[in-house]
Write a protein that holds these residues in place. Sequence first.
Motif, PDB file in Angstrom:
ATOM      1  N   ASP A 192       0.854  -1.196   0.000  1.00  0.00           N
ATOM      2  CA  ASP A 192       0.000   0.000   0.000  1.00  0.00           C
ATOM      3  C   ASP A 192       0.890   1.246   0.000  1.00  0.00           C
ATOM      4  O   ASP A 192       0.882   2.061   0.932  1.00  0.00           O
ATOM      5  CB  ASP A 192      -0.902   0.004   1.235  1.00  0.00           C
ATOM      6  CG  ASP A 192      -1.927  -1.110   1.202  1.00  0.00           C
ATOM      7  OD1 ASP A 192      -2.202  -1.626   0.110  1.00  0.00           O
ATOM      8  OD2 ASP A 192      -2.441  -1.485   2.272  1.00  0.00           O
ATOM      9  N   ALA A 193       1.638   1.379  -1.080  1.00  0.00           N
ATOM     10  CA  ALA A 193       2.749   2.332  -1.114  1.00  0.00           C
ATOM     11  C   ALA A 193       2.317   3.789  -1.149  1.00  0.00           C
ATOM     12  O   ALA A 193       3.145   4.677  -0.917  1.00  0.00           O
ATOM     13  CB  ALA A 193       3.639   2.036  -2.324  1.00  0.00           C
ATOM     14  N   GLU A 194       1.059   4.059  -1.428  1.00  0.00           N
ATOM     15  CA  GLU A 194       0.603   5.447  -1.477  1.00  0.00           C
ATOM     16  C   GLU A 194      -0.243   5.814  -0.265  1.00  0.00           C
ATOM     17  O   GLU A 194      -0.854   6.879  -0.229  1.00  0.00           O
ATOM     18  CB  GLU A 194      -0.164   5.678  -2.777  1.00  0.00           C
ATOM     19  CG  GLU A 194       0.704   5.488  -4.014  1.00  0.00           C
ATOM     20  CD  GLU A 194      -0.038   5.781  -5.305  1.00  0.00           C
ATOM     21  OE1 GLU A 194      -0.784   6.781  -5.343  1.00  0.00           O
ATOM     22  OE2 GLU A 194       0.133   5.024  -6.272  1.00  0.00           O
ATOM     23  N   THR A 195      -0.243   4.938   0.734  1.00  0.00           N
ATOM     24  CA  THR A 195      -1.055   5.146   1.928  1.00  0.00           C
ATOM     25  C   THR A 195      -0.205   5.592   3.107  1.00  0.00           C
ATOM     26  O   THR A 195       0.853   5.017   3.368  1.00  0.00           O
ATOM     27  CB  THR A 195      -1.784   3.840   2.311  1.00  0.00           C
ATOM     28  OG1 THR A 195      -2.667   3.472   1.248  1.00  0.00           O
ATOM     29  CG2 THR A 195      -2.569   4.003   3.598  1.00  0.00           C
ATOM     30  N   PHE A 196      -0.667   6.620   3.803  1.00  0.00           N
ATOM     31  CA  PHE A 196      -0.081   6.984   5.090  1.00  0.00           C
ATOM     32  C   PHE A 196      -0.789   6.182   6.182  1.00  0.00           C
ATOM     33  O   PHE A 196      -2.010   6.219   6.293  1.00  0.00           O
ATOM     34  CB  PHE A 196      -0.237   8.478   5.370  1.00  0.00           C
ATOM     35  CG  PHE A 196       0.911   9.314   4.891  1.00  0.00           C
ATOM     36  CD1 PHE A 196       2.110   9.335   5.595  1.00  0.00           C
ATOM     37  CD2 PHE A 196       0.790  10.077   3.738  1.00  0.00           C
ATOM     38  CE1 PHE A 196       3.178  10.106   5.153  1.00  0.00           C
ATOM     39  CE2 PHE A 196       1.849  10.841   3.299  1.00  0.00           C
ATOM     40  CZ  PHE A 196       3.047  10.863   3.995  1.00  0.00           C
ATOM     41  N   PHE A 197      -0.018   5.463   6.979  1.00  0.00           N
ATOM     42  CA  PHE A 197      -0.551   4.713   8.101  1.00  0.00           C
ATOM     43  C   PHE A 197      -0.426   5.576   9.361  1.00  0.00           C
ATOM     44  O   PHE A 197       0.607   6.198   9.590  1.00  0.00           O
ATOM     45  CB  PHE A 197       0.209   3.393   8.266  1.00  0.00           C
ATOM     46  CG  PHE A 197      -0.030   2.422   7.136  1.00  0.00           C
ATOM     47  CD1 PHE A 197      -0.930   1.377   7.287  1.00  0.00           C
ATOM     48  CD2 PHE A 197       0.628   2.564   5.923  1.00  0.00           C
ATOM     49  CE1 PHE A 197      -1.161   0.484   6.255  1.00  0.00           C
ATOM     50  CE2 PHE A 197       0.407   1.679   4.874  1.00  0.00           C
ATOM     51  CZ  PHE A 197      -0.498   0.628   5.042  1.00  0.00           C
ATOM     52  N   SER A 198      -1.471   5.595  10.148  1.00  0.00           N
ATOM     53  CA  SER A 198      -1.543   6.528  11.277  1.00  0.00           C
ATOM     54  C   SER A 198      -0.509   6.211  12.349  1.00  0.00           C
ATOM     55  O   SER A 198       0.011   5.089  12.442  1.00  0.00           O
ATOM     56  CB  SER A 198      -2.944   6.486  11.901  1.00  0.00           C
ATOM     57  OG  SER A 198      -3.138   5.265  12.604  1.00  0.00           O
ATOM     58  N   ALA A 199      -0.263   7.198  13.184  1.00  0.00           N
ATOM     59  CA  ALA A 199       0.657   7.010  14.305  1.00  0.00           C
ATOM     60  C   ALA A 199       0.129   5.941  15.254  1.00  0.00           C
ATOM     61  O   ALA A 199       0.911   5.170  15.829  1.00  0.00           O
ATOM     62  CB  ALA A 199       0.858   8.331  15.043  1.00  0.00           C
ATOM     63  N   GLU A 200      -1.190   5.876  15.423  1.00  0.00           N
ATOM     64  CA  GLU A 200      -1.762   4.842  16.287  1.00  0.00           C
ATOM     65  C   GLU A 200      -1.529   3.455  15.708  1.00  0.00           C
ATOM     66  O   GLU A 200      -1.281   2.496  16.447  1.00  0.00           O
ATOM     67  CB  GLU A 200      -3.256   5.097  16.500  1.00  0.00           C
ATOM     68  CG  GLU A 200      -3.553   6.212  17.482  1.00  0.00           C
ATOM     69  CD  GLU A 200      -3.065   5.901  18.898  1.00  0.00           C
ATOM     70  OE1 GLU A 200      -2.954   4.716  19.244  1.00  0.00           O
ATOM     71  OE2 GLU A 200      -2.813   6.860  19.647  1.00  0.00           O
ATOM     72  N   TRP A 201      -1.648   3.334  14.386  1.00  0.00           N
ATOM     73  CA  TRP A 201      -1.342   2.059  13.722  1.00  0.00           C
ATOM     74  C   TRP A 201       0.107   1.679  13.986  1.00  0.00           C
ATOM     75  O   TRP A 201       0.412   0.525  14.313  1.00  0.00           O
ATOM     76  CB  TRP A 201      -1.605   2.175  12.225  1.00  0.00           C
ATOM     77  CG  TRP A 201      -1.428   0.911  11.433  1.00  0.00           C
ATOM     78  CD1 TRP A 201      -2.393  -0.009  11.136  1.00  0.00           C
ATOM     79  CD2 TRP A 201      -0.225   0.431  10.811  1.00  0.00           C
ATOM     80  NE1 TRP A 201      -1.868  -1.037  10.383  1.00  0.00           N
ATOM     81  CE2 TRP A 201      -0.541  -0.796  10.161  1.00  0.00           C
ATOM     82  CE3 TRP A 201       1.073   0.913  10.731  1.00  0.00           C
ATOM     83  CZ2 TRP A 201       0.407  -1.534   9.465  1.00  0.00           C
ATOM     84  CZ3 TRP A 201       2.027   0.171  10.036  1.00  0.00           C
ATOM     85  CH2 TRP A 201       1.694  -1.041   9.413  1.00  0.00           C
ATOM     86  N   ALA A 202       1.006   2.656  13.848  1.00  0.00           N
ATOM     87  CA  ALA A 202       2.433   2.396  14.082  1.00  0.00           C
ATOM     88  C   ALA A 202       2.682   1.989  15.531  1.00  0.00           C
ATOM     89  O   ALA A 202       3.540   1.139  15.800  1.00  0.00           O
ATOM     90  CB  ALA A 202       3.249   3.632  13.725  1.00  0.00           C
ATOM     91  N   LYS A 203       1.921   2.560  16.454  1.00  0.00           N
ATOM     92  CA  LYS A 203       2.052   2.173  17.863  1.00  0.00           C
ATOM     93  C   LYS A 203       1.565   0.740  18.069  1.00  0.00           C
ATOM     94  O   LYS A 203       2.207  -0.062  18.767  1.00  0.00           O
ATOM     95  CB  LYS A 203       1.263   3.128  18.745  1.00  0.00           C
ATOM     96  CG  LYS A 203       1.305   2.780  20.231  1.00  0.00           C
ATOM     97  CD  LYS A 203       0.429   3.711  21.055  1.00  0.00           C
ATOM     98  CE  LYS A 203       0.379   3.265  22.516  1.00  0.00           C
ATOM     99  NZ  LYS A 203      -0.508   4.129  23.325  1.00  0.00           N
ATOM    100  N   GLU A 204       0.441   0.398  17.467  1.00  0.00           N
ATOM    101  CA  GLU A 204      -0.099  -0.956  17.595  1.00  0.00           C
ATOM    102  C   GLU A 204       0.880  -1.999  17.067  1.00  0.00           C
ATOM    103  O   GLU A 204       0.972  -3.108  17.618  1.00  0.00           O
ATOM    104  CB  GLU A 204      -1.415  -1.058  16.832  1.00  0.00           C
ATOM    105  CG  GLU A 204      -2.563  -0.284  17.448  1.00  0.00           C
ATOM    106  CD  GLU A 204      -3.788  -0.259  16.546  1.00  0.00           C
ATOM    107  OE1 GLU A 204      -3.754  -0.932  15.483  1.00  0.00           O
ATOM    108  OE2 GLU A 204      -4.771   0.420  16.898  1.00  0.00           O
ATOM    109  N   LYS A 205       1.627  -1.639  16.013  1.00  0.00           N
ATOM    110  CA  LYS A 205       2.556  -2.585  15.407  1.00  0.00           C
ATOM    111  C   LYS A 205       3.906  -2.616  16.119  1.00  0.00           C
ATOM    112  O   LYS A 205       4.734  -3.477  15.847  1.00  0.00           O
ATOM    113  CB  LYS A 205       2.776  -2.237  13.926  1.00  0.00           C
ATOM    114  CG  LYS A 205       1.504  -2.264  13.091  1.00  0.00           C
ATOM    115  CD  LYS A 205       0.794  -3.606  13.157  1.00  0.00           C
ATOM    116  CE  LYS A 205      -0.473  -3.599  12.295  1.00  0.00           C
ATOM    117  NZ  LYS A 205      -1.218  -4.878  12.408  1.00  0.00           N
TER     118      LYS A 205
END
Length: 253
Positions: free
Chosen positions: A166-179
């Motif tokens: 999903d190269a054109e998608t920004f993933f949220s900071a919360e998503w990054a925290k979950e991961k």
Amino acid sequence: MQKETESYVKLSIENTVGYIEFFHPNRNSMPSDILSQLEETIIEAGKNDAFNVIVLKSGGDRTFCAGASFNEVIAVNDAKSGEVFFSGFAHVINAMRRCPKLIIGRVQGKTVGGGVGLTAATDYCLATKYASIRLSELSIGIGPFVIEPAVSRKIGLAAMSQMSIDAETFFSAEWAKEKGLYADVFETVEALDDAVKVLAEKLSAYNPDALKQMKTVFWEGTEHWDTLLIERAKISGVLVLSDFTKSTLKRFR
């Protein structure tokens, strides 16, 4: 406050904490000279007995790091120069990995490409809610090959694959925290800075030998990265010469 117009990498020391800050006026993108300065600063900071913990941050109040310099990528005209350019992030990540001091990441805003690799290479990372992340490399004809080991190590191959595809998608900071990329996410930059300061100064009061040994444990099994990341840089160095990539990058001038 006067707006910065010149790029820099600088080290400052406060309460036995070393703060390494990098800046480039183009959204904190990373040309070769800044990457080289950052690598050297991290190496020297690892040898400095005046502080026990390092905080890695960028200047400005918006983008943490926009990744590689598009202008330099466009200028690559042979595989060797491509390898040398993409090795810049490899050298910085390896410097962070080998540094004997714990490195705390302070991410105040959006992070793209190689910038995600830098956040993944910190030992502990704190961010604001504005610190969304994106791996855009496939969309321009290359791939996040150099930073993949660091990112996969931190968030897992499945999440790394999702971001890459999903190269054109920004993933949220919360998503990054979950991961697992971010340990915590804050509402404001001020709250982030307070948390970084408290954590860094608390850690700096711990036994430095214990911190050093813990860092060794964190990075166990990555000794081959000195070779691996350069091999990955060679892949990008070839792909960047493709007509697809050249024509795509011209739109970003």
